[in-house]
Design a protein around this motif. Structure first.
Motif, PDB file in Angstrom:
ATOM      1  N   LEU A 250     -48.537  -2.550   0.865  1.00 46.87           N
ATOM      2  CA  LEU A 250     -49.644  -1.796   0.276  1.00 46.87           C
ATOM      3  C   LEU A 250     -49.274  -1.334  -1.136  1.00 46.87           C
ATOM      4  CD1 LEU A 250     -52.295  -0.156   0.283  1.00 46.87           C
ATOM      5  CD2 LEU A 250     -51.053   1.659   1.485  1.00 46.87           C
ATOM      6  N   VAL A 251     -48.088  -0.752  -1.280  1.00 45.17           N
ATOM      7  CA  VAL A 251     -47.649  -0.250  -2.588  1.00 45.17           C
ATOM      8  C   VAL A 251     -47.523  -1.386  -3.590  1.00 45.17           C
ATOM      9  CG1 VAL A 251     -45.725   0.836  -3.816  1.00 45.17           C
ATOM     10  CG2 VAL A 251     -46.516   1.784  -1.636  1.00 45.17           C
ATOM     11  N   PHE A 252     -47.025  -2.538  -3.148  1.00 42.46           N
ATOM     12  CA  PHE A 252     -46.911  -3.690  -4.053  1.00 42.46           C
ATOM     13  C   PHE A 252     -48.281  -4.074  -4.612  1.00 42.46           C
ATOM     14  CE2 PHE A 252     -46.943  -8.182  -5.097  1.00 42.46           C
ATOM     15  CZ  PHE A 252     -45.777  -8.324  -5.845  1.00 42.46           C
ATOM     16  N   ASN A 253     -49.275  -4.134  -3.737  1.00 41.05           N
ATOM     17  CA  ASN A 253     -50.615  -4.521  -4.189  1.00 41.05           C
ATOM     18  C   ASN A 253     -51.275  -3.442  -5.050  1.00 41.05           C
ATOM     19  OD1 ASN A 253     -51.744  -7.219  -2.932  1.00 41.05           O
ATOM     20  ND2 ASN A 253     -50.429  -6.290  -1.381  1.00 41.05           N
ATOM     21  N   LEU A 254     -50.867  -2.187  -4.871  1.00 44.98           N
ATOM     22  CA  LEU A 254     -51.414  -1.114  -5.697  1.00 44.98           C
ATOM     23  C   LEU A 254     -50.853  -1.147  -7.112  1.00 44.98           C
ATOM     24  CD1 LEU A 254     -51.303   1.947  -3.243  1.00 44.98           C
ATOM     25  CD2 LEU A 254     -53.273   0.538  -3.821  1.00 44.98           C
ATOM     26  N   LEU A 255     -49.558  -1.487  -7.245  1.00 40.95           N
ATOM     27  CA  LEU A 255     -48.887  -1.368  -8.540  1.00 40.95           C
ATOM     28  C   LEU A 255     -48.766  -2.672  -9.313  1.00 40.95           C
ATOM     29  CD1 LEU A 255     -45.922   1.057  -7.662  1.00 40.95           C
ATOM     30  CD2 LEU A 255     -48.244   1.626  -8.428  1.00 40.95           C
ATOM     31  N   CYS A 256     -48.847  -3.817  -8.633  1.00 39.01           N
ATOM     32  CA  CYS A 256     -48.643  -5.076  -9.355  1.00 39.01           C
ATOM     33  C   CYS A 256     -49.817  -5.371 -10.284  1.00 39.01           C
ATOM     34  CB  CYS A 256     -48.424  -6.233  -8.378  1.00 39.01           C
ATOM     35  SG  CYS A 256     -49.917  -6.836  -7.587  1.00 39.01           S
TER      36      CYS A 256
ATOM     37  N   GLY B  10     -42.929  -6.134 -12.011  1.00 38.13           N
ATOM     38  CA  GLY B  10     -41.539  -5.748 -11.796  1.00 38.13           C
ATOM     39  C   GLY B  10     -41.424  -4.396 -11.120  1.00 38.13           C
ATOM     40  N   LEU B  11     -42.200  -3.417 -11.600  1.00 30.45           N
ATOM     41  CA  LEU B  11     -42.170  -2.088 -10.987  1.00 30.45           C
ATOM     42  C   LEU B  11     -42.662  -2.151  -9.548  1.00 30.45           C
ATOM     43  CD1 LEU B  11     -41.747   0.983 -11.415  1.00 30.45           C
ATOM     44  CD2 LEU B  11     -44.165   1.126 -12.042  1.00 30.45           C
ATOM     45  N   ALA B  12     -43.716  -2.928  -9.300  1.00 21.55           N
ATOM     46  CA  ALA B  12     -44.249  -3.063  -7.938  1.00 21.55           C
ATOM     47  C   ALA B  12     -43.187  -3.636  -7.001  1.00 21.55           C
ATOM     48  CB  ALA B  12     -45.487  -3.961  -7.949  1.00 21.55           C
ATOM     49  N   TYR B  13     -42.459  -4.641  -7.465  1.00 21.08           N
ATOM     50  CA  TYR B  13     -41.428  -5.277  -6.636  1.00 21.08           C
ATOM     51  C   TYR B  13     -40.306  -4.296  -6.324  1.00 21.08           C
ATOM     52  CZ  TYR B  13     -38.264  -8.906  -4.910  1.00 21.08           C
ATOM     53  OH  TYR B  13     -37.421  -9.661  -4.125  1.00 21.08           O
ATOM     54  N   VAL B  14     -39.840  -3.598  -7.348  1.00 20.24           N
ATOM     55  CA  VAL B  14     -38.712  -2.671  -7.168  1.00 20.24           C
ATOM     56  C   VAL B  14     -39.078  -1.545  -6.203  1.00 20.24           C
ATOM     57  CG1 VAL B  14     -37.330  -0.918  -8.351  1.00 20.24           C
ATOM     58  CG2 VAL B  14     -37.610  -3.173  -9.369  1.00 20.24           C
TER      59      VAL B  14
ATOM     60  N   THR C 112     -30.049  -3.071   1.396  1.00 18.94           N
ATOM     61  CA  THR C 112     -30.015  -1.607   1.344  1.00 18.94           C
ATOM     62  C   THR C 112     -29.192  -1.132   0.155  1.00 18.94           C
ATOM     63  OG1 THR C 112     -29.986  -1.727   3.764  1.00 18.94           O
ATOM     64  CG2 THR C 112     -29.677   0.437   2.763  1.00 18.94           C
ATOM     65  N   VAL C 113     -28.061  -1.814  -0.082  1.00 24.36           N
ATOM     66  CA  VAL C 113     -27.199  -1.464  -1.220  1.00 24.36           C
ATOM     67  C   VAL C 113     -27.972  -1.641  -2.529  1.00 24.36           C
ATOM     68  CG1 VAL C 113     -25.082  -2.051  -2.473  1.00 24.36           C
ATOM     69  CG2 VAL C 113     -25.108  -2.077   0.039  1.00 24.36           C
ATOM     70  N   VAL C 114     -28.654  -2.770  -2.642  1.00 21.12           N
ATOM     71  CA  VAL C 114     -29.446  -3.045  -3.853  1.00 21.12           C
ATOM     72  C   VAL C 114     -30.508  -1.968  -4.048  1.00 21.12           C
ATOM     73  CG1 VAL C 114     -31.085  -4.642  -4.918  1.00 21.12           C
ATOM     74  CG2 VAL C 114     -29.052  -5.531  -3.755  1.00 21.12           C
ATOM     75  N   ALA C 115     -31.159  -1.554  -2.947  1.00 25.08           N
ATOM     76  CA  ALA C 115     -32.199  -0.531  -3.030  1.00 25.08           C
ATOM     77  C   ALA C 115     -31.640   0.776  -3.571  1.00 25.08           C
ATOM     78  CB  ALA C 115     -32.837  -0.313  -1.657  1.00 25.08           C
ATOM     79  N   PHE C 116     -30.464   1.193  -3.067  1.00 28.29           N
ATOM     80  CA  PHE C 116     -29.868   2.444  -3.546  1.00 28.29           C
ATOM     81  C   PHE C 116     -29.455   2.335  -5.009  1.00 28.29           C
ATOM     82  CE2 PHE C 116     -29.265   3.604   0.993  1.00 28.29           C
ATOM     83  CZ  PHE C 116     -29.806   4.877   0.937  1.00 28.29           C
ATOM     84  N   VAL C 117     -28.957   1.159  -5.404  1.00 28.64           N
ATOM     85  CA  VAL C 117     -28.598   0.951  -6.819  1.00 28.64           C
ATOM     86  C   VAL C 117     -29.846   1.068  -7.703  1.00 28.64           C
ATOM     87  CG1 VAL C 117     -27.780  -0.748  -8.503  1.00 28.64           C
ATOM     88  CG2 VAL C 117     -26.572  -0.459  -6.329  1.00 28.64           C
ATOM     89  N   LEU C 118     -30.958   0.483  -7.237  1.00 25.69           N
ATOM     90  CA  LEU C 118     -32.204   0.555  -7.998  1.00 25.69           C
ATOM     91  C   LEU C 118     -32.715   1.993  -8.093  1.00 25.69           C
ATOM     92  CD1 LEU C 118     -34.069  -2.607  -6.639  1.00 25.69           C
ATOM     93  CD2 LEU C 118     -33.142  -2.287  -8.941  1.00 25.69           C
TER      94      LEU C 118
END
Length: 730
Positions: A635-641, A670-674, A695-701
């Motif tokens: 849902l968030v991806f479609n809202l922000l992309c 890019g923001l929607a994906y992140v 999960t590691v990538v998510a925390f780094v982001l």
């Protein structure tokens, strides 16, 4: 040859109301060549050979905003036959600043003092005869809203234009200033026409870069500039500004009689409440709740449901299907026209009634003067993260539809702030995203109300965070543009103006549906109905297929191949469970055509020929292939992309630059994906305890985003504004 009359005046002086009254339906709306500022022209009623040009509302011919640049270029370059200068009689001193500049152009001027009914109501008196004598041009009284005196003003402007001579004597500054101006005028002899010499001379003294570039052949005027600055002990821009106001004050003192009673106007009394530091935002929230409740939930929803379910669902689509079958039309052509064009465009046009109701309310709020107050109220909030209050209006309008929302960014003076507003406006959920919100809420969260309001919170948070992050980059660095906006007196707008404003916005969307969206739905239909089978490439048939057989047939279409090829990209977002990742990707891609297509695409992929707006029929199918956390991330991806093609077209036109357009689309995707990745990976860790590389990538982001948000501002080029010059020009 047609006579050209230019309407010029300050913002909110009643210029557009006058233009509408003089031209009626004989209007042509477009864009000025090379820029996105709206261009309005029309034929004067009863005069086929008289063209009225409605110039953008401006405060000065010293360019600061894009509108001022456009207006000045038109007046200097196209040289209309006459100028009808509209002046707000309730604020005549400020308005006359522009008038003094218009008179220097050497173009005949008729001055129309507007809102005379309000002037009389306030107990003030403007001595028209004295004012006309002092200015050296004819002055008439009008009320654009009531239509009083407007035809007389237009007729006088036409008569003056047809005389083909300049009847506007130049007003004089003090002797010392006039001496210097005359010296520069002498240098312009033979370079510009006699009636333009004064304007160019003053602009050169004001160190106007655009004029200096245009007047390269003029001998150097630095000596005259130094001479004036030495005499007055100030810079020439400030000197000329001060000279104008000295001249204006002398006129006001003799020609305007103010009421001796100092009393608050009705507008002042209302503003004490609606712009109150503590009450302003709650009042605004209540007003917007009522607007959206009526336009989206009640009346607008009823009209949209009737358009979708009855007009298209029961009448147009079945009727077209029967017609083509009866005349023996080929199956592929029937499918193209009915399923591709009519169904695709119909899904978009179904939201037009809802948007028209919303636009009707917004047009009323703008015309009565409240929307200007909203920008003022929100300025102190938006300025904290790098935007001005004017950025709020596009975002508010964008909650109905992203197309007019993006177009509304034209009123923002700073090019950087305008670009940032264009990039972030579509983060606010528009009407077309409501079916996606309803789908996810119903299929995964038992129609919980928090899903809808959290979607709006995500949009607002994305705008705030983007403003803070982007303002710290070199491309957007600098202070927000100074907030300058007229707060007009409250008044009841005319029905004609409100309806015209509503229709112009609605028609802009309808045109997009008839062009960009029609083409894109045809492409989507082709990609979903053609593919490779054992017999080779051709049209696929899904008739009578269900379950696994339907999925196998769908997997052969071109769109499925594309979705499968890019499906791996969305694996970290949790879309590829149960081998249905390509369906998630395909539905998201179809949302780029029109966001409401997401629900319809899911319905088709899950084997439902017709689906409700919120996809009730396949909630169970969708819930079986995605977890709730992944669904919320979807849902968030479609809202922000990137928004729909129509809104992307508006972004391309408003950016007026291909590189900036692709940067905006890239940033949004890019923001929607992140954000979607972080929601899924961290949400899965919390709900199931699953921990992995994602999960590691998510925390780094998340850490990276927090760093970008809270890192200190680096020293950067700030927006340079000549405060003295602006004080005069404003």
């Amino acid at each position: 040859m047609a006579v050209k009359i230019a309407l010029a005046g300050n913002p909110n002086c009643g210029k557009t109301t006058l233009f509408n009254a003089l031209t009626g339906s004989n209007q042509f709306v477009g864009n000025w060549p090379g820029v996105t500022v709206e261009k309005k022209e029309g034929k004067l009623k009863g005069h086929k050979d008289v063209v009225i040009m409605d110039l953008p509302g401006i405060y000065s011919l010293s360019p600061y905003t894009l509108e001022e640049v456009v207006a000045r270029n038109y007046l200097i370059g196209d040289r209309p036959d006459a100028i009808l200068n509209i002046v707000d009689g309730t604020n005549i001193e400020r308005n006359l600043y522009l008038s003094t500049q218009l008179m220097e152009l050497g173009i005949p001027v008729i001055m129309a003092i507007n809102m005379m009914d309000l002037v009389e109501k306030n107990g003030d008196k403007i001595h028209i005869d004295k004012l006309s004598k002092k200015l050296g041009c004819e002055v008439v009284e009008i009320s654009a809203l009531k239509g009083t005196g407007i035809q007389k003003a237009a007729e006088k402007a036409v008569a003056l234009a047809q005389q083909k001579k300049n009847m506007v004597p130049v007003h004089e500054f003090s002797k010392d200033a006039e001496d210097v101006i005359t010296e520069v005028e002498n240098k312009l002899s033979g370079i510009v026409s006699e009636d333009q010499k004064r304007f160019f001379a003053i602009k050169l003294l004001e160190k106007d870069d655009k004029i200096k570039e245009q007047m390269k052949s003029v001998p150097d005027v630095s000596y005259e500039i130094k001479e004036m600055e030495d005499k007055f002990d100030d810079d020439t821009e400030s000197i000329i500004t001060n000279e104008r106001y000295v001249y204006i004050s002398s006129i006001i003192g003799e020609c305007v009689s103010k009421s001796s009673k100092e009393k608050l106007t009705t507008s002042d009394k209302i503003d004490r409440i609606v712009t109150n530091r503590w009450l302003a935002i709650p009042i605004f929230a209540v007003v917007m709740f009522l607007v959206y409740y009526v336009s989206v939930t009640t009346i607008g929803s009823i009209l949209t449901d009737w358009t979708n379910d009855t007009l298209f669902g029961e009448w147009i689509i079945p009727g077209a299907q029967s017609l083509f079958e009866n005349i023996g039309c080929a199956d592929w052509l029937t499918g193209l026209i009915v399923d591709g064009v009519i169904s695709g465009v119909g899904a978009v046009l179904g939201f037009v009634p809802q948007m028209l109701v919303l636009f009707l309310f917004l047009a009323f709020l703008e015309s009565c003067g409240y929307m200007a107050r909203v920008a003022f109220i929100m300025d102190r909030v938006f300025r904290k993260f790098g935007l001005s209050g004017k950025s709020f209006i596009p975002m508010l309008i964008g909650s109905g539809c992203g197309v007019p929302g993006v177009m509304a960014s034209r009123t923002i003076e700073s090019d950087r702030d305008r670009k940032m507003t264009i990039m972030t406006t579509t983060f606010i959920p528009c009407g077309a995203k409501l079916p996606i919100i309803a789908l996810i809420a119903g299929a995964f969260f038992d129609n919980a109300g928090w899903v809808a309001w959290s979607a709006y919170f995500v949009g607002v948070a994305a705008i705030v965070c983007s403003g803070i992050i982007l303002k710290k980059t070199k491309m957007f660095a600098g202070d927000p543009a100074p907030f300058v906006m007229e707060l007009p007196a409250y008044h009841w707008p005319t029905v004609g103006n409100v309806l015209r404003s509503m229709w112009e916005r609605g028609w802009s969307f309808i045109k997009k549906a008839g062009t960009i969206i029609t083409l894109s739905t045809i492409i989507l239909w082709f990609l979903m109905n053609f593919g490779w089978t054992d017999a080779g490439f051709g049209m696929l048939s899904f008739d009578g297929l269900e379950g696994a057989a339907l999925e196998a047939a769908q997997a052969e279409c071109i769109l499925a191949k594309i979705g499968s090829a890019i499906g791996w990209i969305f694996t970290p977002l949790g879309w590829t469970q149960s081998g249905n990742g390509w369906k998630m990707a395909v539905a998201a891609i179809s949302g780029l055509i029109a966001k409401e297509n997401v629900v319809a695409t899911f319905g088709m992929l899950f084997g439902f020929a017709e689906v409700a707006e919120d996809g009730t029929e396949f909630w169970g199918n969708l819930a079986a292939v995605m977890t709730p956390v992944a669904a919320y991330g979807y849902l968030v991806f479609n809202l922000l992309c990137a928004p729909c093609f129509a809104a992307m077209g508006a972004i391309k036109r408003e950016m007026n630059n291909t590189k900036w357009f692709w940067f905006a689309i890239g940033y949004q995707c890019g923001l929607a994906y992140v954000v979607s990745l972080c929601i899924y990976q961290i949400g899965t860790l919390i709900t199931t305890g699953t921990f992995g590389i994602g999960t590691v990538v998510a925390f780094v982001l998340v850490i990276g985003l927090l760093y970008l948000l809270f890192r200190p501002y680096k020293e950067s080029d700030t927006l340079k504004v000549n405060v003295k010059g602006m004080a005069g020009a404003r």
